[in-house]
Design a protein around this motif. Structure first.
Motif, mmCIF file in Angstrom:
data_model
loop_
_atom_site.group_PDB
_atom_site.id
_atom_site.type_symbol
_atom_site.label_atom_id
_atom_site.label_comp_id
_atom_site.label_asym_id
_atom_site.label_seq_id
_atom_site.Cartn_x
_atom_site.Cartn_y
_atom_site.Cartn_z
ATOM 1 N N THR A 197 -10.282 1.219 -1.793
ATOM 2 C CA THR A 197 -11.461 2.089 -1.714
ATOM 3 C C THR A 197 -12.324 1.979 -2.969
ATOM 4 O O THR A 197 -13.360 2.639 -3.060
ATOM 5 N N GLU A 198 -11.880 1.188 -3.942
ATOM 6 C CA GLU A 198 -12.675 1.016 -5.169
ATOM 7 C C GLU A 198 -13.863 0.101 -4.832
ATOM 8 O O GLU A 198 -13.695 -1.111 -4.676
ATOM 9 N N VAL A 199 -15.035 0.674 -4.686
ATOM 10 C CA VAL A 199 -16.158 -0.074 -4.133
ATOM 11 C C VAL A 199 -17.173 -0.558 -5.173
ATOM 12 O O VAL A 199 -18.080 -1.317 -4.844
ATOM 13 N N GLU A 200 -17.006 -0.128 -6.434
ATOM 14 C CA GLU A 200 -18.005 -0.499 -7.443
ATOM 15 C C GLU A 200 -17.867 -1.975 -7.819
ATOM 16 O O GLU A 200 -16.769 -2.517 -7.881
ATOM 17 N N ASN A 233 -4.985 1.571 -5.987
ATOM 18 C CA ASN A 233 -4.403 2.816 -6.511
ATOM 19 C C ASN A 233 -3.081 3.135 -5.825
ATOM 20 O O ASN A 233 -3.058 3.510 -4.656
ATOM 21 N N MET A 234 -2.011 2.969 -6.571
ATOM 22 C CA MET A 234 -0.677 3.260 -6.049
ATOM 23 C C MET A 234 0.170 3.835 -7.171
ATOM 24 O O MET A 234 -0.056 3.528 -8.339
ATOM 25 N N ARG A 294 -15.436 -2.942 -10.432
ATOM 26 C CA ARG A 294 -14.038 -2.953 -9.965
ATOM 27 C C ARG A 294 -13.717 -4.274 -9.276
ATOM 28 O O ARG A 294 -12.631 -4.823 -9.419
ATOM 29 N N LYS A 316 -12.215 -0.627 1.809
ATOM 30 C CA LYS A 316 -11.876 0.289 2.896
ATOM 31 C C LYS A 316 -13.063 1.225 3.139
ATOM 32 O O LYS A 316 -13.666 1.661 2.160
ATOM 33 N N PRO A 317 -13.395 1.563 4.372
ATOM 34 C CA PRO A 317 -12.741 1.144 5.604
ATOM 35 C C PRO A 317 -13.167 -0.271 5.996
ATOM 36 O O PRO A 317 -14.260 -0.717 5.646
ATOM 37 N N PHE A 318 -12.290 -0.945 6.726
ATOM 38 C CA PHE A 318 -12.535 -2.328 7.115
ATOM 39 C C PHE A 318 -12.243 -2.487 8.607
ATOM 40 O O PHE A 318 -11.700 -1.577 9.235
ATOM 41 N N ASP A 333 0.872 -1.181 0.000
ATOM 42 C CA ASP A 333 0.000 0.000 0.000
ATOM 43 C C ASP A 333 0.904 1.224 0.000
ATOM 44 O O ASP A 333 1.932 1.230 0.691
ATOM 45 N N ASP A 371 -3.197 -2.921 -2.228
ATOM 46 C CA ASP A 371 -4.059 -1.783 -2.560
ATOM 47 C C ASP A 371 -4.218 -1.710 -4.083
ATOM 48 O O ASP A 371 -3.456 -2.330 -4.830
#
Lengths: 121, 152
Positions: free
Chosen positions: A82-85, A55-56, A88, A103-105, A7, A53
């Motif tokens: 955080t990509e929740v769709e 997005n990096m 994705r 995230k959040p978890f 991450d 993760d």
């Protein structure tokens, strides 16, 4: 047991590492992006699970998984992002991720996902 | 075009992150002005795609330090500036990512941008929604702003 957390946020690496240690992992290695993650995994020899993760900078999580899966189809990989769709999620699973945590978890959510993919914690 | 995000949705997401993840129970409050002075920190992620705009988390440094101390497990006064920036960046990343999930169409989320600066009072308009919270004596603002078409 050993794990690898990838991450770009050091804060998130700290949180995940602590949770994995609480879940019973003796060693938790860290990397700040996918390219570093591939190097770290090679140094480790093997990992019981990789948390990555999406997005990096440098190399994102999807490219990391795709690159890893070219030579390693067995190491369990969980995408933590955080990509929740739903699109994705499907994309990550198609790329070779075994599970997906948004995230959040909580620590319980991480442990539950690890058990779902056969990681004994 | 209206922004499509409701203040209540922002409150729910922000509470999930701050209360659920960090253990810091936020209290919703009015759109009160930030007290003048102090080290304000602003963290932003940009959403691009079918919906273009940004999500911003704004608070003073002591609140960012309290959040960071819970993530790094060190005392607030032992944190480095880079740790403060990192922690607030991850917070806006989580808030922004979940807000992006409520937006129409296919969108991408940028990496977070965090800076020290001056806390601002957003002007209410149909292109932005602002939610203000309090944690103990500190205030936190979460703002979702849709860009004008010409800004996209």
């Amino acid at each position: 047991m050993q794990a690898l957390v990838i991450d770009d946020s050091r804060a998130m690496r700290m949180v995940l590492s602590k949770m994995l240690q609480q879940a019973g992992f003796e060693t938790v290695e860290q990397a700040g992006h996918g390219e570093e993650g591939l190097e770290r995994l090679q140094e480790m020899g093997s990992a019981d699970v990789v948390l990555v993760d999406w997005n990096m900078p440098v190399m994102n999580g999807i490219t990391f998984i795709e690159t890893l899966r070219e030579k390693d189809t067995t190491t369990p990989v969980v995408m933590v992002t955080t990509e929740v769709e739903i699109e994705r999620v499907e994309h990550a699973l198609a790329a070779g991720a075994d599970e997906y945590v948004m995230k959040p978890f909580t620590c319980d959510m991480i442990v539950e996902k690890l058990r779902m993919i056969g990681v004994e914690v | 075009m209206m922004i499509l995000i409701q203040e209540e949705q922002i409150r729910e997401i922000a509470s999930d992150v701050w209360s659920g993840f960090l253990g810091m129970d936020l209290v919703a409050c009015g759109d009160e002005q930030f007290s003048e002075g102090g080290d304000c920190m602003k963290a932003t992620v940009v959403v691009t795609g079918d919906w273009n705009g940004e999500v911003t988390v704004e608070c003073y440094a002591p609140l960012a330090a309290e959040a960071a101390s819970r993530m790094f497990e060190v005392k607030p006064d032992e944190l480095s500036n880079s740790e403060l920036l990192d922690a607030l960046g991850e917070i806006v990343n989580m808030v922004g990512g979940n807000i992006k999930g409520l937006l129409p169409g296919a969108n991408k989320l940028s990496l977070p941008c965090v800076s020290h600066g001056v806390c601002t009072i957003p002007v209410p308009c149909e292109r932005s929604v602002n939610a203000v919270f309090r944690f103990e004596n500190e205030r936190l603002s979460v703002r979702v702003a849709k860009w004008e078409e010409s800004e996209s």
